[in-house]
Design an enzyme around this catalytic site. Structure first.
Site, mmCIF file in Angstrom:
data_model
loop_
_atom_site.group_PDB
_atom_site.id
_atom_site.type_symbol
_atom_site.label_atom_id
_atom_site.label_comp_id
_atom_site.label_asym_id
_atom_site.label_seq_id
_atom_site.Cartn_x
_atom_site.Cartn_y
_atom_site.Cartn_z
ATOM 1 N N HIS A 74 0.812 -1.121 0.136
ATOM 2 C CA HIS A 74 -0.093 -0.012 0.028
ATOM 3 C C HIS A 74 0.885 1.359 -0.013
ATOM 4 O O HIS A 74 0.856 2.153 0.691
ATOM 5 C CB HIS A 74 -1.031 0.069 1.231
ATOM 6 C CG HIS A 74 -1.866 -1.039 1.340
ATOM 7 N ND1 HIS A 74 -2.836 -1.518 0.302
ATOM 8 C CD2 HIS A 74 -1.878 -2.030 2.560
ATOM 9 C CE1 HIS A 74 -3.358 -2.597 0.742
ATOM 10 N NE2 HIS A 74 -2.999 -2.834 1.953
ATOM 11 N N ASP A 94 -4.728 -8.991 -1.147
ATOM 12 C CA ASP A 94 -5.231 -8.448 0.320
ATOM 13 C C ASP A 94 -6.206 -8.927 1.006
ATOM 14 O O ASP A 94 -6.183 -9.856 1.579
ATOM 15 C CB ASP A 94 -5.075 -6.866 0.146
ATOM 16 C CG ASP A 94 -5.032 -6.279 1.486
ATOM 17 O OD1 ASP A 94 -4.934 -7.009 2.401
ATOM 18 O OD2 ASP A 94 -4.999 -4.754 1.125
HETATM 19 ZN ZN ZN Z 1 -2.672 -5.879 4.350
#
Ligand code: ZN
Length: 461
Positions: A272, A323
């Site tokens: 991220h 994820d």
């Molecule tokens: Zn994560």
């Protein structure tokens, strides 16, 4: 394992598509010989379609598969990442090793059918719900290892350093108690996996985030991992709030802080890397680290968009992760990765680089994800070339989404024409784990997963 000889009419080799490719696999499940422009040898049946290497899924929390599709109602005035996280903890707090095994086995089977042949498991649900370790200390990791072995996917286990609730909150919250792992514990867990290491199993280490780990613990883990060739993963800048908190606590943004501390190198995987500025992107490029982007999850959580053209210009590999498991296919992740940019920049094919001889968006993103994925899994060599693990995806040209597509446009159509079910066969380390769209044991796994879901969600509407 026996040595094998295969032959493909087309294969994606380093540098792109090549024709008439002879493929030899050694007794350890690695490519021994890869030779394009070679006629079909006598006695060898050609593969059923063009072949691509398998892709690494660089960021997975397997247990969140039990939550996909169940956070899509807004019950309060505001709904953001943090309210989502509190609801996600309901699942994290309820699962035990047997449930995790069933959830992960279902997920890993789906990931194989989605074109991933290796998964990096960012694993932080370690202990019993109130925080006591299981009698068998690594029972939750073992559940993941067994699930991956059952379906045949490669697994990189990443035990996570997790010790506080925020920069100014030195303890974990009660609902985070089962996540606690200090630097020594992370290293012990990673070492335990490394001792079982084989062609489809490896370990790295992870740091939950700068907000959840103390600076001295991060340095301690880095010192323990000195000389270790496994990857180091971290959630780095998913939310503007954590960037603000990091600035308030350290005076630096997260990537700036990591670079300033001299921590970053090619082993670091920045998950991220969303809220980063141009200077941070250049710092990452300089250190040789990888950015891990999880497009469907980041969209689902309203995280925001990273500056993809800047990452690509800087030459930083971009790995892809599933994820939270709202999507389990890399074609969809790459499409989302690109569409986010098109929507935001109000332009088309912004990820292509015709000036660099790369006019095809899908091919450029795919190659970047292949390179980034190899780093994320700590694999020195990945793809269809000698020495790399013998993983491949056989494209089903009978799929309607690919009908009539000229051979040179195959990747474009795989990413940008959907839906489709394009992977006829999938190989991992020389073994066929999907054959003619079928997986051994899939119905039984689905049954186990469904009963776990019924236990978790009994009483919900
Ligand atoms: Zn994560």
């Amino acid at each position: 394992m026996n040595e094998q000889t295969l032959w493909a009419s087309r294969a994606w080799l380093p540098g792109g598509w090549r024709e008439s490719v002879l493929l030899e696999i050694d007794g350890l499940g690695r490519w021994q010989k890869v030779q394009p422009d070679t006629p079909l040898p006598e006695g060898v049946a050609p593969l059923a379609g063009p072949v691509l290497p398998g892709l690494v899924n660089a960021h997975s929390h397997a247990f969140q598969r039990a939550f996909a599709g169940l956070a899509e109602r807004r019950e309060t005035q505001d709904d953001d990442f943090w309210s989502w996280r509190d609801r996600m903890y309901r699942v994290a707090g309820a699962i035990d090793p047997a449930m995790l095994r069933a959830i992960a086995a279902q997920l890993y089977g789906e990931l194989l059918r989605g074109g991933y042949t290796q998964v990096c498991e960012f694993h932080y649900v370690q202990h019993q719900p109130e925080g006591r370790p299981y009698p068998e200390r690594h029972a939750m990791i073992q559940a993941l290892v067994e699930a991956a072995a059952e379906v045949g996917i490669g697994l990189t286990v990443l035990p996570v350093l997790y010790e506080r609730a925020g920069f100014a909150l030195p303890e974990l919250r009660p609902d985070q108690a089962r996540f606690h792992l200090g630097a020594e514990d992370v290293w012990a867990a990673a070492t335990a996996v490394q001792q079982q290491r084989h062609a489809r199993l490896s370990a790295g280490v992870a740091i939950h985030s700068l907000r959840a780990a103390r600076a001295e613990s991060i340095h301690r883990l880095q010192a323990l991992a000195e000389g270790f060739d496994g990857p180091i993963h971290i959630h780095v800048a998913e939310q503007p709030a954590e960037v603000r908190d990091c600035l308030a606590a350290t005076g630096l943004r997260p990537v700036e802080w990591l670079a300033q501390q001299g921590l970053l190198d090619a082993r670091w995987q920045l998950v991220h890397a969303t809220h980063v500025n141009r200077a941070e992107i250049l710092a990452v490029a300089h250190c040789g680290s990888t950015a891990v982007i999880c497009p469907s999850t980041e969209a689902n959580l309203g995280d925001g968009l990273t500056d993809l053209p800047a990452w690509l210009r800087a030459g930083v590999p971009l790995a892809i992760g599933s994820d939270s498991q709202v999507t389990r296919a890399w074609r969809e992740e790459l499409r989302w990765l690109d569409y986010g940019q098109r929507l935001s920049l109000k332009s088309r094919n912004v990820c292509a680089a015709p000036e660099a001889g790369q006019p095809a968006t899908a091919e450029r993103l795919w190659q970047s994800a292949l390179d980034g994925g190899a780093s994320a899994a700590g694999e020195a060599s990945w793809g269809i070339h000698p020495g790399a693990r013998a993983d491949l995806l056989v494209v089903d040209l009978g799929d309607a989404s690919l009908a009539g597509i000229p051979p040179g446009r195959l990747l474009d159509a795989l990413v940008f024409s959907s839906p489709g079910r394009p992977w006829r066969d999938v190989m991992v380390a020389g073994d066929w784990v999907v054959r003619e769209h079928q997986q051994r044991g899939a119905a039984e796994r689905l049954g186990h997963f469904e009963s776990v879901m019924q236990r978790l969600w009994a009483g919900s509407e």
